[in-house]
Design a protein around this motif. Sequence first.
Motif, PDB file in Angstrom:
ATOM      1  N   ASP A  75     -31.455  -1.257 -14.902  1.00 35.37           N
ATOM      2  CA  ASP A  75     -32.486  -1.449 -13.873  1.00 35.37           C
ATOM      3  C   ASP A  75     -31.869  -1.537 -12.481  1.00 35.37           C
ATOM      4  N   ASP A  78     -30.527   1.797 -11.376  1.00 39.39           N
ATOM      5  CA  ASP A  78     -31.668   2.655 -11.054  1.00 39.39           C
ATOM      6  C   ASP A  78     -32.252   2.284  -9.692  1.00 39.39           C
ATOM      7  N   LEU A  79     -32.349   0.990  -9.429  1.00 42.40           N
ATOM      8  CA  LEU A  79     -32.859   0.514  -8.150  1.00 42.40           C
ATOM      9  C   LEU A  79     -31.932   0.927  -7.003  1.00 42.40           C
ATOM     10  N   ILE A  81     -29.900   3.476  -6.889  1.00 39.11           N
ATOM     11  CA  ILE A  81     -30.008   4.923  -6.689  1.00 39.11           C
ATOM     12  C   ILE A  81     -31.306   5.281  -5.978  1.00 39.11           C
ATOM     13  N   SER A  82     -32.389   4.609  -6.311  1.00 39.93           N
ATOM     14  CA  SER A  82     -33.680   4.943  -5.702  1.00 39.93           C
ATOM     15  C   SER A  82     -33.746   4.575  -4.223  1.00 39.93           C
ATOM     16  N   HIS A  83     -32.863   3.677  -3.765  1.00 42.95           N
ATOM     17  CA  HIS A  83     -32.872   3.267  -2.362  1.00 42.95           C
ATOM     18  C   HIS A  83     -31.801   3.957  -1.516  1.00 42.95           C
ATOM     19  N   LYS A  84     -31.247   5.025  -2.024  1.00 43.43           N
ATOM     20  CA  LYS A  84     -30.232   5.702  -1.215  1.00 43.43           C
ATOM     21  C   LYS A  84     -30.904   6.346  -0.003  1.00 43.43           C
ATOM     22  N   GLU A 102     -24.349   7.136  -9.446  1.00 43.26           N
ATOM     23  CA  GLU A 102     -25.162   8.016 -10.286  1.00 43.26           C
ATOM     24  C   GLU A 102     -24.399   8.439 -11.542  1.00 43.26           C
ATOM     25  N   TYR A 105     -24.396   5.474 -13.873  1.00 42.44           N
ATOM     26  CA  TYR A 105     -25.740   5.343 -14.436  1.00 42.44           C
ATOM     27  C   TYR A 105     -25.932   6.360 -15.567  1.00 42.44           C
ATOM     28  N   THR A 151     -48.621   1.765 -11.315  1.00 40.82           N
ATOM     29  CA  THR A 151     -47.234   1.665 -10.874  1.00 40.82           C
ATOM     30  C   THR A 151     -46.381   1.100 -12.005  1.00 40.82           C
ATOM     31  N   LYS A 155     -39.082  -0.441 -16.103  1.00 42.50           N
ATOM     32  CA  LYS A 155     -39.152   0.481 -17.233  1.00 42.50           C
ATOM     33  C   LYS A 155     -39.079  -0.275 -18.558  1.00 42.50           C
TER      34      LYS A 155
END
Length: 182
Positions: A75, A78-79, A81-84, A102, A105, A151, A155
């Motif tokens: 998690d 993933d978080l 990576i999503s805020h890059k 990445e 991950y 939303t 996951k």
Amino acid sequence: MSNQAKNHNIEEETEISEKKPSIQDLEEEIEKLKDKVLRSSAELDNMRKRTEKQIQEERQYALTSFARDLISVTDNLDLAISHKPSKEVTSQEVELILQGVEMIYGQLKDVLARHGISQISTEPGQAFDHNIHQAISQVETNEYPNGSVVTIMQKGYKIRDRLLRPASVTIAKDPEKDKVDG
């Protein structure tokens, strides 16, 4: 030997012959014992199979708490990576760090997959399923059908066929429903 002694011997033989079970009685007893042995053997075989199945399940799911801890790491990766930031803003060094994260991950996801741990597929608009989803809140919206996923907050994962952690989701609430009910 006197007559009295002969009569006594005959009486003893008669008593002994009366106490002796017949061949039919012995055969019936043998059949009963054979049946008991067969039933005991079948019960032992069933117990052995149940024990083997239980041992196999224990082996498959022994790492459940470890897996739950690992998916928390997933998690966070993933978080991250999503805020890059977008490519224009990042320097080459930051981009290399993000590529490394990445890669880590990806490796972690491969390890989880090799051990039977998989992510539960959940998408916005999908019908809410209490078996794999945990509703965190409801959001009034006309964008998705009432009671469907809006939303994905966290996951969900399963280990083989067992739920490891439900997906935490917000679900759609029809704004018009309260107006009609009220």
